[in-house]
Design an enzyme around this catalytic site. Structure first.
Site, short mmCIF file in Angstrom:
data_model
loop_
_atom_site.label_atom_id
_atom_site.label_comp_id
_atom_site.label_asym_id
_atom_site.label_seq_id
_atom_site.Cartn_x
_atom_site.Cartn_y
_atom_site.Cartn_z
N SER A 58 -74.54 11.02 60.45
CA SER A 58 -74.33 12.46 60.54
C SER A 58 -74.85 13.10 59.25
O SER A 58 -75.02 12.41 58.24
CB SER A 58 -72.85 12.78 60.75
N GLU B 17 -74.71 16.70 56.67
CA GLU B 17 -73.95 17.91 56.32
C GLU B 17 -74.85 18.95 55.66
O GLU B 17 -75.64 18.61 54.78
CB GLU B 17 -72.82 17.49 55.37
N ALA C 266 -64.73 27.87 50.27
CA ALA C 266 -63.30 27.93 49.99
C ALA C 266 -62.78 29.34 50.26
O ALA C 266 -63.42 30.32 49.89
CB ALA C 266 -63.04 27.54 48.54
N ARG D 133 -58.36 21.13 53.71
CA ARG D 133 -57.51 22.09 53.02
C ARG D 133 -58.34 23.13 52.28
O ARG D 133 -58.06 24.32 52.31
CB ARG D 133 -56.60 21.36 52.00
N ASP E 265 -59.99 24.36 48.40
CA ASP E 265 -59.43 24.43 47.04
C ASP E 265 -59.04 25.85 46.70
O ASP E 265 -59.78 26.80 46.96
CB ASP E 265 -60.47 23.92 46.03
N TYR F 167 -60.63 9.87 50.51
CA TYR F 167 -61.02 9.75 49.09
C TYR F 167 -60.85 8.32 48.58
O TYR F 167 -59.79 7.96 48.05
CB TYR F 167 -60.18 10.72 48.23
N HIS G 105 -58.01 11.49 45.60
CA HIS G 105 -58.21 12.93 45.40
C HIS G 105 -57.82 13.30 43.97
O HIS G 105 -56.84 12.76 43.44
CB HIS G 105 -57.34 13.69 46.43
N LYS H 209 -52.31 12.94 57.88
CA LYS H 209 -53.39 13.69 58.57
C LYS H 209 -53.81 12.96 59.84
O LYS H 209 -54.10 13.57 60.86
CB LYS H 209 -54.63 13.81 57.67
N GLN I 180 -65.28 11.38 50.57
CA GLN I 180 -65.95 11.95 49.41
C GLN I 180 -67.03 10.95 49.00
O GLN I 180 -66.88 9.75 49.24
CB GLN I 180 -64.92 12.13 48.28
N GLN J 52 -76.90 18.45 38.17
CA GLN J 52 -76.19 18.89 39.37
C GLN J 52 -75.17 17.83 39.81
O GLN J 52 -74.04 18.12 40.16
CB GLN J 52 -77.22 19.15 40.47
N HIS K 39 -72.48 9.33 56.47
CA HIS K 39 -72.51 10.80 56.56
C HIS K 39 -73.28 11.29 55.33
O HIS K 39 -72.84 11.08 54.19
CB HIS K 39 -71.08 11.35 56.56
P1 FAD Z 1 -55.49 17.43 51.82
O1 FAD Z 1 -55.66 16.30 52.76
O2 FAD Z 1 -54.51 18.49 52.18
O3 FAD Z 1 -55.13 16.79 50.40
C1 FAD Z 1 -55.22 17.58 49.22
C2 FAD Z 1 -54.28 17.03 48.14
O4 FAD Z 1 -52.93 17.29 48.51
C3 FAD Z 1 -54.37 15.53 47.90
O5 FAD Z 1 -54.17 15.28 46.54
C4 FAD Z 1 -53.20 14.96 48.71
O6 FAD Z 1 -52.72 13.75 48.16
C5 FAD Z 1 -52.18 16.09 48.57
N1 FAD Z 1 -51.28 16.23 49.72
C6 FAD Z 1 -51.62 16.17 51.03
N2 FAD Z 1 -50.54 16.39 51.81
C7 FAD Z 1 -49.48 16.62 50.97
C8 FAD Z 1 -48.10 16.91 51.16
N3 FAD Z 1 -47.57 17.02 52.37
N4 FAD Z 1 -47.34 17.10 50.07
C9 FAD Z 1 -47.85 16.99 48.81
N5 FAD Z 1 -49.16 16.69 48.57
C10 FAD Z 1 -49.97 16.52 49.63
N6 FAD Z 1 -64.09 22.13 50.83
C11 FAD Z 1 -64.37 23.36 51.32
O7 FAD Z 1 -63.86 24.37 50.80
N7 FAD Z 1 -65.24 23.53 52.37
C12 FAD Z 1 -65.82 22.49 53.00
O8 FAD Z 1 -66.60 22.67 53.94
C13 FAD Z 1 -65.53 21.16 52.53
N8 FAD Z 1 -66.05 20.06 53.15
C14 FAD Z 1 -65.67 18.81 52.73
C15 FAD Z 1 -66.13 17.69 53.45
C16 FAD Z 1 -65.76 16.40 53.06
C17 FAD Z 1 -66.25 15.23 53.87
C18 FAD Z 1 -64.92 16.22 51.92
C19 FAD Z 1 -64.54 14.84 51.48
C20 FAD Z 1 -64.46 17.33 51.22
C21 FAD Z 1 -64.81 18.63 51.61
N9 FAD Z 1 -64.33 19.77 50.96
C22 FAD Z 1 -64.64 21.03 51.43
C23 FAD Z 1 -63.50 19.63 49.77
C24 FAD Z 1 -61.99 19.64 50.09
O9 FAD Z 1 -61.61 20.90 50.62
C25 FAD Z 1 -61.27 19.37 48.77
O10 FAD Z 1 -61.50 18.05 48.36
C26 FAD Z 1 -59.79 19.72 48.75
O11 FAD Z 1 -59.36 19.63 47.39
C27 FAD Z 1 -58.91 18.79 49.55
O12 FAD Z 1 -59.09 18.95 50.89
P2 FAD Z 1 -58.39 17.90 51.92
O13 FAD Z 1 -58.69 18.41 53.25
O14 FAD Z 1 -58.76 16.52 51.58
O15 FAD Z 1 -56.85 18.17 51.53
#
Ligand code: FAD
Length: 288
Positions: free
Chosen positions: A10, A12, A46, A102, A104, A141, A145, A161, A172, A208, A262
């Site tokens: 895939s 991106e 974001a 999620r 950032d 990750y 993370h 999740k 990542q 970069q 990916h």
């Molecule tokens: P989560 O799975 O929610 O985890 C985030 C953090 O919170 C982790 O440290 C986890 O341990 C912690 N956590 C999770 N659940 C809980 C809980 N219940 N209580 C306490 N802590 C918890 N960002 C963008 O803005 N746009 C994009 O399009 C984008 N695409 C991405 C694609 C890929 C393949 C990857 C790997 C990342 C991408 N990101 C993107 C970045 C991503 O949004 C960030 O890495 C963000 O910081 C975490 O997102 P997540 O979905 O992994 O979060």
């Protein structure tokens, strides 16, 4: 089908901001179709900053390519109603796959920004609203993370999740395959059985790469960073070296049983096509 039939490939993209960027992305996407990808995904800025552009780019792929388009959807600054409308729009346009994230918070922000705190809540919401309509990808990750309290907690939240309804995960990017294989082992120990596809970042530009890696917590091993720094002024040599390193990484991952690759394309096709060619993933008979 690729020349490696069991491997899911895939690619991106990020949503282009200008007409020229859109034209270039169309060309990049067409060039990458030779990979016979399972899907092309499009990032979501974001806080929804690229929301319209993400939707536009996804629909362009959906309408003009024979390959699936998968929008990323980040939830951190969103309301349930906002997400509901986006999901409805995608359902109307027969989009079947979503990368649920999620996102950032702006730096310095503390506390909730919207109705969702974590990606698991978004996955749960998508399932509650749309049942099994979407194939849901989530982020993983292998090097953990950057905000993870402990590695164990990070794994537990990853499992959350998956249990909320994720079908597969994309990692990542990383340059240390051991981190990925150990992550898979830890997931297996926790009975996490969804495919976890490694995210691959080609190396084109030293500065970069360092900037991205500092932000997202991906480690550039010391030896690699030093070699790239030495080559910083010689773009061709750096890119050649980067191709060698990333091709070897992919080869190692495939041999070790990774279910796919990916590619983080940064809207460029060249490096990815070269890597795929070296790996023998291009099937000339299926290129049109
Ligand atoms: P989560 O799975 O929610 O985890 C985030 C953090 O919170 C982790 O440290 C986890 O341990 C912690 N956590 C999770 N659940 C809980 C809980 N219940 N209580 C306490 N802590 C918890 N960002 C963008 O803005 N746009 C994009 O399009 C984008 N695409 C991405 C694609 C890929 C393949 C990857 C790997 C990342 C991408 N990101 C993107 C970045 C991503 O949004 C960030 O890495 C963000 O910081 C975490 O997102 P997540 O979905 O992994 O979060």
């Amino acid at each position: 089908m690729t020349a490696h039939p069991t491997l899911t490939l895939s690619c991106e993209f990020f949503p282009p901001r200008t007409e020229q960027g859109s034209l270039k992305l169309r060309q990049t996407r067409q060039e990458l179709e030779v990979l016979q990808p399972a899907f092309f995904s499009v990032t979501f800025g974001a806080g929804g900053t690229t929301q319209e552009k993400t939707i536009e780019t996804v629909l362009d792929i959906q309408q003009n390519s024979r390959f699936e388009a998968a929008p990323h959807l980040s939830c951190i600054a969103s309301t349930q109603e906002g997400i509901r409308q986006i999901l409805k729009n995608y359902q109307t346009h027969h989009i079947k796959r979503i990368v649920a994230l999620r996102g950032d918070a702006p730096s310095g922000w503390v506390g909730r920004l919207g109705d969702f705190a974590f990606a698991s809540e978004l996955v749960q919401f998508i399932r509650a609203e749309t049942g099994d309509h979407f194939h849901i990808e989530v982020a993983a990750y292998p090097e953990f993370h950057p905000q993870a309290r402990t590695t164990r907690a990070d794994l537990d939240f990853f499992k959350q999740k998956v249990e909320a309804g994720a079908n597969s995960a994309i990692t990542q990017y990383f340059y240390n395959p051991d981190a990925y294989f150990r992550f898979l082992d830890s997931c297996a120990q926790k009975n996490i059985t969804i495919p976890i596809v490694p995210g691959i970042m080609p190396i084109n530009n030293y500065e970069q790469l360092v900037r991205f890696s500092d932000t997202c917590g991906a480690e550039i091993p010391r030896w690699l960073k030093l070699r790239l720094k030495d080559l910083e002024e010689d773009k061709t040599a750096l890119q050649d070296f980067g191709l060698d390193v990333v091709t070897q990484l992919c080869d190692h991952l495939i041999r070790g049983g990774a279910p796919g690759l990916h590619f983080y394309t940064l809207n460029q096709a060249h490096a990815i096509l070269e890597i795929a060619q070296r790996l023998g993933l291009l099937n000339p008979s299926s290129s049109t």
